[in-house]
Design an enzyme around this catalytic site. Structure first.
Site, PDB file in Angstrom:
ATOM      1  CD  GLU A  90      -3.036  -6.035   4.277  1.00  0.00           C
ATOM      2  OE1 GLU A  90      -1.866  -5.837   3.900  1.00  0.00           O
ATOM      3  OE2 GLU A  90      -3.650  -5.258   5.019  1.00  0.00           O
ATOM      4  CD  GLU A 141      -2.929  -1.150   2.300  1.00  0.00           C
ATOM      5  OE1 GLU A 141      -2.907  -0.228   3.141  1.00  0.00           O
ATOM      6  OE2 GLU A 141      -3.777  -2.056   2.314  1.00  0.00           O
TER       7      GLU A 141
HETATM    8  C1  GAL Z   1      -3.973  -2.558   5.580  1.00  0.00           C
HETATM    9  C2  GAL Z   1      -2.473  -2.480   5.821  1.00  0.00           C
HETATM   10  C3  GAL Z   1      -2.076  -3.310   7.019  1.00  0.00           C
HETATM   11  C4  GAL Z   1      -2.994  -3.028   8.160  1.00  0.00           C
HETATM   12  C5  GAL Z   1      -4.396  -3.343   7.728  1.00  0.00           C
HETATM   13  C6  GAL Z   1      -5.440  -3.225   8.788  1.00  0.00           C
HETATM   14  O1  GAL Z   1      -4.439  -1.548   4.786  1.00  0.00           O
HETATM   15  O2  GAL Z   1      -1.769  -2.954   4.711  1.00  0.00           O
HETATM   16  O3  GAL Z   1      -0.758  -3.021   7.374  1.00  0.00           O
HETATM   17  O4  GAL Z   1      -2.864  -1.691   8.492  1.00  0.00           O
HETATM   18  O5  GAL Z   1      -4.733  -2.453   6.704  1.00  0.00           O
HETATM   19  O6  GAL Z   1      -6.695  -3.529   8.240  1.00  0.00           O
END
Ligand code: GAL
Length: 807
Positions: free
Chosen positions: A497, A421
């Site tokens: 993710e 991100e």
């Molecule tokens: C994502 C990020 C992670 C964590 C997660 C929580 O956007 O890549 O590091 O912050 O959100 O939902």
């Protein structure tokens, strides 16, 4: 004292040819101040603390909201107003300057050798000195680095000093502090294999034979003879090859392994490559490399292929901390995490958002988990003021090179990730930057693709960033998957993710409904698994895509375990100091969601799990939803013998496709029983939850009753408060005390409550929803270890463990 140190150094070292590698774990002195830019406190280290490495100086706390209090708007979370974020980096004292010192003794004749000092990671901004002279520095806390210290060493005693500095506003989670990974002193002959200089790939893999290519870089252009041997797990030599012709010191050899055993998550078979280097008939250097024979391919039509077969990623993201141990690497703790993820059916992990510990990747090779090894959370544009953006320009290339060179031989790694991100993804400039980084990975390792976890999906469809990736990885944004698939040329998408469902173990809230960013006065989240963040979603939203869209290559769930810091949705509330995202809590105890994943990821195993608990005094007669997570398609629920009806999984209903739900069960104390049916309507499995009486005694369950007497190994003992009949008491919060006697010691304790300010290193803690975990560590002696847990008004309980010097 000196003798003891030398002895300990020797037992943690290995020696091949003239090569010798010592782990520098014992005998260190340590001192710190809270000031980030402090000078060395005093030259005399008499009053410094004695510590062993790996070491996390901040994990003993105390928790305090003053640490790294960040006044920020978390733009990635859709915020546009800055607010105070108290527990964002764990509220532990990791900010400041730390000094470490270690006397190292070197014999006169050893000075002829070449000596490298390697740090697997040090948090952060390391400066290294030997005998008062500056040797070098490495700022990125997760990066691997080493120095040739040969010219700084003298015969007899030497003094190694390491200065670390952690500025505030440098992380979005708990980074830890100190020399939290291993330090190695590698000594080798003048003629030798260069550091990370053996490169093993398997360019041709068939069931009949595999071609193994070994490139070995030596530091001599001529005069060396090299012998490669491949050993199977029985120690048989299955291939060998010798050569004396190098190109400028690099040998390029091919070996054939007939009928190879292939590496995969189902069968993680490892071969051993022994590389020997001779000079004038003398063995001068030797390196042993564990490797696997496997092929990987990313195919437009079929997605990811492992050994020619299509495989979907059933992955979890893992941060690097180990809960109550903080960030100090411990192989037993890493193993426990990975074993639990495997038992849930996971086949992969993503090392969010940084270079992993070597031990973690060795375990993934051995246990059979595929890995996305990630490098950065930031490139040029900041997420936090003092994050990697301050280092990117000068260090990114070197940090990637070291990541790849150190880990490239691990069969478990199937993909690299250059970023998570990164705000740079919003620009065309960022797209170019991603190509620059991708090319560094490819130059170092042409055998694996590179991904980036992208959350700005609308932007990356427009600006070319998404199209530039080998593997387009999407973070969340399930509603944009279809568009992104059409917009990108690759022909597949990876859920790099996913999910970010929040819950607290054993906590259930009413009414039971789907919520975004839901907050409760006790700063907990509900374990009905229906709550998520503004940007995230519940489990089903990802599964529907993976089941219905063949071009989705699978997912990496955020996260396998709760971690210190980032207590969304309670970023602004105190005390909240660790995450709610985990499938398991911070103590490593499975939350309900563990069984939901297991029911899907491991369909061949029987899973039948009921939630919530059944202790709802005060809710008599009120509808109290019951969910069942099972691999079976159908089940019937009974409350005190009365059927509450049959539920069948329903593909056409979002919430009934993967879980079975009874929304209207009128609460009455007693017994809740679920019976699962197979496709032929045979009752095949039963599970029961009972209303518990008063806390009466304790049950102790060790993950391992026998541990290695190496002073490092751990047994994780789950302590459960039970009533007189042995039913778990799901609301118990008894204060418990722990005592360890015999050939081991108390190491840490954790109850998984994200709001608890009790300290992990003291042998007492309150149970959280009836449970906690005690970590017992071996000494260096064989024998019996006795753990005793007690609590006021409870029958105390003992458990015997055993420390052994060998298996
Ligand atoms: C994502 C990020 C992670 C964590 C997660 C929580 O956007 O890549 O590091 O912050 O959100 O939902």
């Amino acid at each position: 004292m000196r003798l003891v140190v030398i002895f300990l150094l020797l037992i943690s070292s290995y020696c091949y040819g003239q090569r010798n590698e010592r782990l520098l774990q014992k005998g260190w002195k340590f001192s710190r101040t809270d000031e980030p830019a402090a000078k060395q406190p005093s030259f005399s280290d008499k009053n410094w603390e004695s510590v062993s490495i790996p070491h996390d100086w901040a994990i003993k706390g105390p928790f305090d909201p003053k640490w790294d209090k960040q006044e920020v708007a978390i733009v990635q979370d859709g915020e546009n107003k800055a607010t105070e974020k108290t527990g964002r980096t764990g509220a532990l004292p990791h900010i400041g300057t730390g000094w470490y010192r270690l006397p190292i003794t070197v014999a006169e004749q050893e000075l002829e050798k070449v000596h490298l000092l390697q740090f697997d990671g040090a948090m952060s901004h390391a400066q290294v000195y030997l005998n008062g002279k500056y040797v070098g520095e490495h700022p990125y806390g997760y990066g691997y680095f080493y120095f040739d210290i040969s010219s700084y060493l003298q015969a007899g005693e030497n003094l190694l000093a390491v200065r670390l500095e952690n500025p505030p506003f440098a992380s979005r989670w708990y980074p830890g502090a100190g020399i939290y990974r291993n330090v190695r002193l590698i000594s080798k002959a003048k003629a030798h294999i260069k550091h990370w200089g053996v490169d093993v790939t398997t360019p041709v893999v068939t069931t009949a034979a595999a071609k193994v290519r070994v490139q070995t870089q030596t530091n001599q252009k001529e005069g060396l003879f090299i012998l490669q041997k491949i050993l199977d797990q029985q120690g048989n030599v299955v291939a060998s090859h010798q050569d004396q012709q190098s190109f400028q010191g690099t040998f390029d050899q091919y070996l054939q392994v007939d009928q190879p055993r292939l590496w995969s998550p189902d069968s993680p078979y490892l071969y051993q490559l022994i590389t020997q280097v001779f000079q004038a008939g003398q063995l001068v250097d030797q390196i042993e490399t564990a490797f696997g024979i496997r092929s990987i391919e990313y195919n437009r039509q079929k997605g990811f292929l492992l050994n020619g077969e299509s495989v979907k990623f059933k992955g979890v993201c893992l941060h690097h901390d180990l809960g109550p141990l903080g960030t100090a690497v411990n192989k037993a703790a890493l193993r426990r995490q990975l074993v639990m993820m495997k038992a849930m059916g996971a086949n992969a992990i993503r090392t969010a958002h940084n270079m992993p510990a070597f031990e973690q990747i060795e375990l993934c090779d051995e246990l059979g988990l595929m890995v996305i090894a990630e490098s950065f959370d930031e490139w040029q544009k900041p997420k936090v003021e003092n994050g990697y953006n301050t280092l990117f320009q000068d260090w990114a290339k070197k940090d990637i090179q070291h990541l790849v060179r150190a880990l490239k031989n691990h069969p478990s790694i199937v993909m690299w990730s250059s970023g998570n991100e990164v705000p740079d993804q919003n620009t065309e400039e960022g797209a170019k930057l991603s190509l620059y980084l991708r090319d560094i990975f490819h130059q170092e390792d042409p055998s694996r693709p590179v991904t980036v976890g992208m959350d700005q999906v609308a932007a990356v469809m427009e600006n070319g960033f998404g199209a530039a990736q080998d593997i387009p990885g999407l973070n969340y944004r399930t509603h944009l998957y279809e568009d992104a698939y059409k917009a990108f040329p690759q022909g597949f998408l990876l859920g790099s993710e996913t999910t970010s469902t929040v819950s607290s173990r054993g906590v259930y809230k009413f009414p039971v409904a789907e919520f975004k960013r839901k907050k409760y006065p006790d700063f907990q989240s509900s374990s009905y698994d229906l709550e998520s963040c503004l940007w995230s979603n519940i489990v089903e939203d990802d599964w529907v895509l993976q089941d219905d869209k063949p071009w989705v290559m699978g997912e990496f769930v955020w996260t396998g375990f709760d971690y210190l810091g980032e207590p969304s949705p309670y970023n602004e509330e105190w005390p909240a100091r660790s995450s709610y995202f985990g499938i398991c809590d911070l103590a490593g105890i499975p939350k309900d969601r563990y069984y939901l994943y297991r029911s899907r990821w491991k369909p061949e195993a029987e899973t039948l799990h009921i939630l919530p608990h059944w202790n709802w005094a005060g809710r008599e007669g009120e509808p109290t939803p019951v969910f069942v997570y099972t691999n079976y398609h159908k089940a019937e629920l009974f409350l005190n013998g009365k059927s509450q009806g049959v539920r069948v999984k329903n593909k056409d209903s979002r919430l009934d496709r993967y879980r079975l739900r009874w929304m209207e069960v009128p609460y009455e104390a007693g017994e809740l029983k679920v019976v699962a049916y197979d496709q032929d309507d045979n009752a095949v499995m039963t599970e029961v939850v009972r209303t518990a009486g008063k806390p009466h005694s304790l049950q102790l369950m060790a993950d391992r009753r026998e541990i290695l007497a190496d002073g490092q190994d751990l047994s994780f003992v789950t302590v459960q408060v039970v009533d007189q009949q042995g039913n778990p008491c799901p609301l118990a919060e008894n204060a418990l005390q722990v005592q360890v006697r015999g050939a081991g010691k108390f190491k840490a304790i954790c109850n998984g409550d994200p709001t608890s300010l009790e300290l992990f290193h003291l042998p007492k803690m309150k149970a959280f929803n009836g449970k906690l975990v005690v970590l017992v560590q071996s000494d260096q002696t064989e024998g019996e270890i006795t753990l005793t847990v007690s609590g006021k008004g409870l029958k105390k309980q003992q458990l015997s463990l055993r420390a052994k010097t060998s298996w």
